[in-house]
Scaffold this active site. Structure first.
Site, PDB file in Angstrom:
ATOM      1  N   HIS A   3      19.073   2.029  -9.066  1.00  0.00           N
ATOM      2  CA  HIS A   3      18.735   3.221  -9.843  1.00  0.00           C
ATOM      3  C   HIS A   3      19.899   4.204  -9.815  1.00  0.00           C
ATOM      4  O   HIS A   3      20.677   4.246  -8.860  1.00  0.00           O
ATOM      5  CB  HIS A   3      17.481   3.903  -9.275  1.00  0.00           C
ATOM      6  CG  HIS A   3      16.272   3.031  -9.309  1.00  0.00           C
ATOM      7  ND1 HIS A   3      15.381   3.026 -10.345  1.00  0.00           N
ATOM      8  CD2 HIS A   3      15.839   2.094  -8.428  1.00  0.00           C
ATOM      9  CE1 HIS A   3      14.440   2.133 -10.106  1.00  0.00           C
ATOM     10  NE2 HIS A   3      14.694   1.560  -8.948  1.00  0.00           N
ATOM     11  N   ARG A   4      19.970   4.994 -10.858  1.00  0.00           N
ATOM     12  CA  ARG A   4      20.975   6.047 -10.947  1.00  0.00           C
ATOM     13  C   ARG A   4      20.434   7.285 -10.247  1.00  0.00           C
ATOM     14  O   ARG A   4      19.326   7.746 -10.559  1.00  0.00           O
ATOM     15  CB  ARG A   4      21.259   6.341 -12.418  1.00  0.00           C
ATOM     16  CG  ARG A   4      22.415   7.293 -12.648  1.00  0.00           C
ATOM     17  CD  ARG A   4      22.603   7.519 -14.130  1.00  0.00           C
ATOM     18  NE  ARG A   4      21.499   8.269 -14.698  1.00  0.00           N
ATOM     19  CZ  ARG A   4      21.319   8.461 -16.002  1.00  0.00           C
ATOM     20  NH1 ARG A   4      22.153   7.934 -16.856  1.00  0.00           N
ATOM     21  NH2 ARG A   4      20.307   9.176 -16.441  1.00  0.00           N
ATOM     22  N   GLU A  32      12.048  -9.250  -4.325  1.00  0.00           N
ATOM     23  CA  GLU A  32      13.432  -9.556  -4.722  1.00  0.00           C
ATOM     24  C   GLU A  32      14.261 -10.064  -3.543  1.00  0.00           C
ATOM     25  O   GLU A  32      15.185 -10.871  -3.725  1.00  0.00           O
ATOM     26  CB  GLU A  32      14.117  -8.322  -5.319  1.00  0.00           C
ATOM     27  CG  GLU A  32      13.688  -7.966  -6.733  1.00  0.00           C
ATOM     28  CD  GLU A  32      12.442  -7.125  -6.794  1.00  0.00           C
ATOM     29  OE1 GLU A  32      12.009  -6.792  -7.905  1.00  0.00           O
ATOM     30  OE2 GLU A  32      11.887  -6.792  -5.717  1.00  0.00           O
ATOM     31  N   GLU A  49      26.588   6.084 -19.764  1.00  0.00           N
ATOM     32  CA  GLU A  49      25.627   4.984 -19.732  1.00  0.00           C
ATOM     33  C   GLU A  49      26.321   3.644 -19.969  1.00  0.00           C
ATOM     34  O   GLU A  49      27.442   3.581 -20.472  1.00  0.00           O
ATOM     35  CB  GLU A  49      24.552   5.196 -20.804  1.00  0.00           C
ATOM     36  CG  GLU A  49      23.689   6.424 -20.582  1.00  0.00           C
ATOM     37  CD  GLU A  49      22.630   6.220 -19.518  1.00  0.00           C
ATOM     38  OE1 GLU A  49      22.594   5.118 -18.913  1.00  0.00           O
ATOM     39  OE2 GLU A  49      21.839   7.146 -19.287  1.00  0.00           O
TER      40      GLU A  49
END
Length: 485
Positions: free
Chosen positions: A163-164, A226, A279
């Site tokens: 995540h950013r 994961e 982005e």
């Protein structure tokens, strides 16, 4: 690069002896603009030109706004060949390796020897870390490869996802979570219980773990850990240790671990305007007016830690996103009974929006229809897929020149272009906007297209690529053995 690395340092050690794969920069550079400006020439499209796919770059001395200089790594996954090679395979084989790992996961285990992974406790001050600031428009320093590990309090299933996160102060981060994905669901479950969600944010992980964290939900469903996929991909279970200040685990080999709690509080992503960090599709991001906050409770690190980051747009983030998407596409086609030979989620589309499908030799005219129907199914199944390019088995899908050659010589727009209008899309593509196309019913919707560059079955004899004949070179004659006297 045949052995799967056990941690980030092992991955770098495998690259060190290979010419042109790893560049070390000893010059001291500032974290604010210096790292990104130096790396830009190697980032690759969609980064702005002049740029091109390049080596992994280890900046040995990066200076934060205050605090000691530390190492920063960018570009480890900057080429598909290098990323796959770190896992001991080719780009074509890696999606199949991921499918095998999902089918036979290996759950993580407690570290059997914690002393193998010594850590030091750093001051709780994110501003003393060498977190890059990419452009002068950015809201602040961003963790761009922060892998968040959390456990859903309702299901008990761990989730690891990238995540950013924007540094808001010494002990706080804002985080952007895709609505409806696993971490956001775990966060909502914690809020319903009236408690924050404990999290461990990792910076600097081995290739198998980081790649598994980037897989889409269609490949790794919410009930699958994961880390278990990563264990199968690496050929050995991921080792975990207990966090010191929050009730969750962390990955033992991580370079940095930021412990904290995901709070119900929200804060603006940017205190300085409306712009976030660039982005992955190549455009400046839009800062969110209010995002959840992580309150940092501890920061630990290995000795001489390496902070890993990406540059936003560029090959690296596209490669990380693309391999999991390819595995998911191949799985969908296999389940439909129309398996493709290979899938390539091109870096020009951020590893998501442009899918190249390579098909086996057609067995009859019915395969002309089957190829197009299967390609349309991919566009319908995957929201972010915008273009599908279909090619034959004699086309090298890793070669842009070969793909353009197939487009030029095996495509007629009036016959081979299929448009699917006004489908659900991806708002970060600025063309998916009603101001760009009045035919769209809302922003974030898009027209999708299939470019069928496969040769029609009836025309196959006219499209044979020449193969140059190897000359027949006679074997050297051996001298006759001397006759005995």
């Amino acid at each position: 690069m045949s052995r799967t690395p056990v941690d980030l340092r092992h991955a770098l050690a495998t690259l060190d002896p290979l010419p042109g794969e790893l560049v070390r920069v000893a010059t001291e550079l500032p974290a604010r603009y210096g790292v990104s400006a130096h790396y830009a020439r190697w980032a690759g499209a969609p980064a702005a030109p002049p740029t091109g796919a390049g080596p992994a770059v280890l900046f040995d001395r990066v200076r934060p706004d205050h605090g000691p200089t530390r190492a920063v790594l960018m570009g480890l996954y900057g080429t598909r060949r290098r990323a796959a090679g770190l896992l001991g395979c080719t780009p074509a084989a890696l999606p199949h390796r991921l499918l095998d790992a999902v089918a036979a996961p290996r759950p993580p285990v407690p570290a059997h020897d914690p002393s193998r992974w010594p850590r030091e406790t750093l001051p709780v001050d994110l501003t003393a870390l060498p977190v890059p600031v990419l452009t002068d428009e950015d809201a602040g320093p961003y963790l761009t490869l922060g892998a968040v590990l959390a456990t859903d309090p309702d299901t008990g299933v761990r989730n690891l996802s990238v995540h950013r996160m924007c540094v808001q102060g010494p002990d706080s981060l804002t985080i952007w979570m895709v609505p409806g994905r696993d971490l956001e669901l775990a966060y909502q479950a914690a809020l319903r219980r009236g408690s924050p969600l404990p999290v461990a944010v990792h910076l600097g992980l081995c290739p198998a773990v980081l790649l598994s964290s980037c897989c889409p939900t269609s490949l790794v469903p919410p009930d699958l850990d994961e880390l278990a996929v990563a264990g199968a991909l690496a050929g050995q279970p991921v080792e975990l240790l207990q966090c010191r200040t929050v009730d969750t685990e962390f990955i033992a080999h991580a370079e940095y671990v930021i412990e904290g709690e995901l709070l119900p509080d929200r804060a603006p992503e940017s205190r300085h305007g409306t712009v976030a960090t660039p982005e992955f599709l190549g455009y400046q991001g839009r800062a969110h007016p209010a995002l959840p906050l992580i309150r940092v409770t501890a920061i630990t690190a290995r000795e001489s830690p390496i902070l890993q980051a990406v540059s936003g747009p560029g090959h690296e983030q596209s490669v990380l996103l693309g391999f999991g998407m390819e595995a998911a596409v191949l799985d969908v086609l296999r389940r439909r009974g129309t398996p493709a030979l290979a899938a390539h989620c091109h870096t020009a589309g951020g590893g998501q929006l442009m899918v190249v499908l390579q098909w086996p030799a057609k067995r009859g005219p019915e395969d002309d229809v089957a190829v197009r129907v299967a390609a349309e199914a991919v566009l319908e199944q995957f929201r972010m897929a915008k273009l599908v390019l279909c090619v034959d088995d004699d086309v090298d899908i890793e070669s842009d020149q070969d793909l353009w050659w197939a487009m030029v010589t095996r495509f007629q727009a009036d016959q081979d272009l299929r448009v699917l209008p006004d489908r659900e899309g991806f708002p970060l593509d600025p063309s998916q906007h009603t101001g760009y196309s009045p035919s769209l019913s809302a922003d974030g919707r898009t027209a999708k297209a299939v470019f069928d560059c496969t040769v029609p079955y009836a025309q196959r004899a006219r499209f044979i690529r020449p193969r140059f004949t190897e000359p027949s070179i006679p074997a050297p004659r051996r001298p006759a053995a001397p006759r005995p006297r």
